[in-house]
Design an enzyme around this catalytic site. Structure first.
Site, PDB file in Angstrom:
ATOM      1  N   THR A  45       0.828  -1.209   0.000  1.00  9.86           N
ATOM      2  CA  THR A  45       0.000   0.000   0.000  1.00  9.86           C
ATOM      3  C   THR A  45       0.861   1.257   0.000  1.00  9.86           C
ATOM      4  O   THR A  45       0.387   2.327  -0.377  1.00  9.86           O
ATOM      5  CB  THR A  45      -0.902   0.039   1.261  1.00  9.86           C
ATOM      6  OG1 THR A  45      -0.087  -0.241   2.399  1.00  9.86           O
ATOM      7  CG2 THR A  45      -2.020  -0.975   1.167  1.00  9.86           C
ATOM      8  N   ALA A 133      14.882 -11.908   4.389  1.00  4.55           N
ATOM      9  CA  ALA A 133      13.801 -12.578   5.118  1.00  4.55           C
ATOM     10  C   ALA A 133      12.528 -11.739   5.170  1.00  4.55           C
ATOM     11  O   ALA A 133      11.589 -12.055   5.887  1.00  4.55           O
ATOM     12  CB  ALA A 133      14.262 -12.902   6.537  1.00  4.55           C
ATOM     13  N   SER A 138      17.905  -4.248   4.741  1.00  5.67           N
ATOM     14  CA  SER A 138      18.565  -3.143   4.023  1.00  5.67           C
ATOM     15  C   SER A 138      18.152  -1.799   4.605  1.00  5.67           C
ATOM     16  O   SER A 138      18.990  -0.903   4.761  1.00  5.67           O
ATOM     17  CB  SER A 138      18.309  -3.218   2.517  1.00  5.67           C
ATOM     18  OG  SER A 138      16.973  -3.465   2.239  1.00  5.67           O
ATOM     19  N   ASP A 182       9.507   0.786   5.091  1.00  2.00           N
ATOM     20  CA  ASP A 182      10.577   0.137   5.854  1.00  2.00           C
ATOM     21  C   ASP A 182      11.479   1.168   6.519  1.00  2.00           C
ATOM     22  O   ASP A 182      11.876   1.016   7.680  1.00  2.00           O
ATOM     23  CB  ASP A 182      11.413  -0.766   4.937  1.00  2.00           C
ATOM     24  CG  ASP A 182      10.558  -1.813   4.248  1.00  2.00           C
ATOM     25  OD1 ASP A 182       9.418  -2.029   4.688  1.00  2.00           O
ATOM     26  OD2 ASP A 182      11.030  -2.401   3.259  1.00  2.00           O
TER      27      ASP A 182
HETATM   28  C1  GLA Z   1       9.017  -3.968   0.642  1.00  2.00           C
HETATM   29  C2  GLA Z   1       9.203  -2.480   0.321  1.00  2.00           C
HETATM   30  C3  GLA Z   1       8.179  -1.630   1.063  1.00  2.00           C
HETATM   31  C4  GLA Z   1       6.754  -2.154   0.848  1.00  2.00           C
HETATM   32  C5  GLA Z   1       6.702  -3.670   1.089  1.00  2.00           C
HETATM   33  C6  GLA Z   1       5.358  -4.239   0.738  1.00  2.00           C
HETATM   34  O1  GLA Z   1       9.300  -4.217   1.981  1.00  2.00           O
HETATM   35  O2  GLA Z   1      10.499  -2.059   0.685  1.00  2.00           O
HETATM   36  O3  GLA Z   1       8.288  -0.284   0.655  1.00  2.00           O
HETATM   37  O4  GLA Z   1       6.276  -1.821  -0.421  1.00  2.00           O
HETATM   38  O5  GLA Z   1       7.689  -4.358   0.348  1.00  2.00           O
HETATM   39  O6  GLA Z   1       4.394  -3.768   1.593  1.00  2.00           O
END
Ligand code: GLA
Length: 390
Positions: A45, A133, A138, A182
């Site tokens: 999202t 994982a 990162s 993230d």
């Molecule tokens: C990875 C990406 C995030 C997000 C997720 C899915 O972790 O780095 O930005 O898009 O996938 O929710």
């Protein structure tokens, strides 16, 4: 923006300090850390301007740093068995660095692109966030380095600004078109809470994670995904095409009430993507409402519905994550779903504390019977975001 990173929990004798000394023969100026994350709900999202609800896990990446007077970057990782990587700051350009060192170089590059005068440094990193994982190893690396540079150079950037630097590093230098979840999780999460983030304006709220007698069991299937392989970019492009076809800025702008009518107007291949994003945003809002109302058990069916949507509509699940989620539920979990980008990675299961052991055993047996690698498991507690350690 307020809320600068502040030094706390300092341990001058941090083990990373000793490793730095044995590699570089001198003392670091400090040690900083940033965590990995799990996402409770709100997957795929973030690049649609939508909602996410991640929490930081205790596993983190530490970086010990000493600035240099020249423009040499000397990078060493405790996890990589190789020699120290040496780079010139002035030579950094997207595509010029490979392997683990690119994530560190990327942050230095992004800060310089933003106009900050960053010179050379010696950096030693150590991490217990499993790579590949789906737990954002990162982002943990990028955010630890960004936080260190911010403190050492007195840049005065807020946590949100540092998350954006880290995202830019990943997008433009590493070449992964990820959203901001993230990096925001690694920078902004706090202990005992999930971060309810609106990725459109980056407004956020800490939602206390009072799970009562429940626990979040993380099952790392050890199937490695690689978001740079093009599948993620294709999904993202599909969402952008759908938004354009529907005449909205992003899929965030599509209300649940308009979903059925919107699907009718789309080519068949885009419908499942749109259905996932719209229903997933609604699931995040429901999850926040349940947690706020003191009903953590109510999250179970939301996790399960989220997994079905990622498996059947978004199609980023895989046999191992499907097996882990289904087995956990059959063994008594209230709900389970894959977390992160997908194509492997980890599953989270909401389990009553007394059943953590039996659910874990059921998953391990099912994986052994299916001939899959033995998963790694741990119970996630909501932990602090990026911080100075020493
Ligand atoms: C990875 C990406 C995030 C997000 C997720 C899915 O972790 O780095 O930005 O898009 O996938 O929710």
């Amino acid at each position: 923006m307020a809320e600068h990173t502040s030094p706390h929990e300092r341990h001058p004798e941090h083990p990373v300090t000793h490793h730095f000394q044995s590699v570089f023969g001198t003392e670091p100026e400090g040690v900083w850390a940033a965590p990995g994350r799990i996402n409770l709900i709100g997957e795929h999202t973030d690049y649609n301007d939508g909602f996410v609800l991640p929490l930081a896990i205790p596993q983190h990446t530490s970086v010990a740093v000493r600035r240099r007077s020249d423009d040499l970057l000397r990078l060493h990782s405790r996890q990589a068995d190789g020699p120290t990587v040496e780079l010139r700051v002035a030579d950094l350009a997207p595509g010029s660095v490979t392997g683990w060192a690119k994530y560190l170089a990327a942050v230095v590059w992004a800060l310089r692109e933003d106009g900050h005068l960053i010179g050379g440094a010696d950096l030693h990193i150590d991490s217990d966030v499993p790579a590949g994982a789906g737990l954002s190893s990162s982002a943990a690396l990028e955010c630890a380095v960004a936080t260190a540079y911010n403190d050492l150079n007195g840049l005065g950037l807020s946590r949100t600004e540092l998350a954006l630097v880290a995202q830019r590093a990943e997008n433009e230098f590493v070449g992964v078109p990820c959203g901001v979840m993230d990096q925001m999780a690694s920078m902004c999460c706090t202990a005992d809470a999930a971060l309810f983030l609106d990725t459109r304006d980056l407004g956020s709220r800490q939602v206390p994670l009072a799970l009562d007698g429940l626990r979040l069991l993380v099952i790392d299937t050890r199937v490695k995904h690689d978001l740079a392989d093009g599948a993620y970019a294709k999904l993202r492009a599909g969402c952008e095409r759908a938004a354009e076809a529907l005449g909205v800025l992003t899929l965030r702008d599509l209300p649940s009430s308009g979903l059925a009518e919107a699907l009718d107007r789309l080519p068949a291949e885009l419908r499942p993507l749109v259905r996932h994003v719209v229903t997933e945003n609604a699931r995040v809002e429901q999850a926040v409402a349940l947690l706020s109302a003191g009903d953590p058990a109510g999250l179970g069916p939301i996790l399960t519905a989220g997994h079905a949507s990622l498996r059947d509509d978004y199609r980023v699940s895989c046999p191992e994550t499907d097996l882990a989620a289904a087995t956990a539920e059959a063994a008594g979990a209230l709900g389970a779903r894959m977390t992160g980008g997908g194509f492997g990675g980890s599953v989270i299961a909401l389990v009553s504390e007394v059943m953590v052991g039996s659910v874990r055993e059921a998953v391990l047996s099912a994986f052994a019977r299916a001939g899959h690698r033995t998963p790694r498991t741990f119970v996630a507690t909501a932990s602090a975001g990026a911080r100075r350690l020493a």
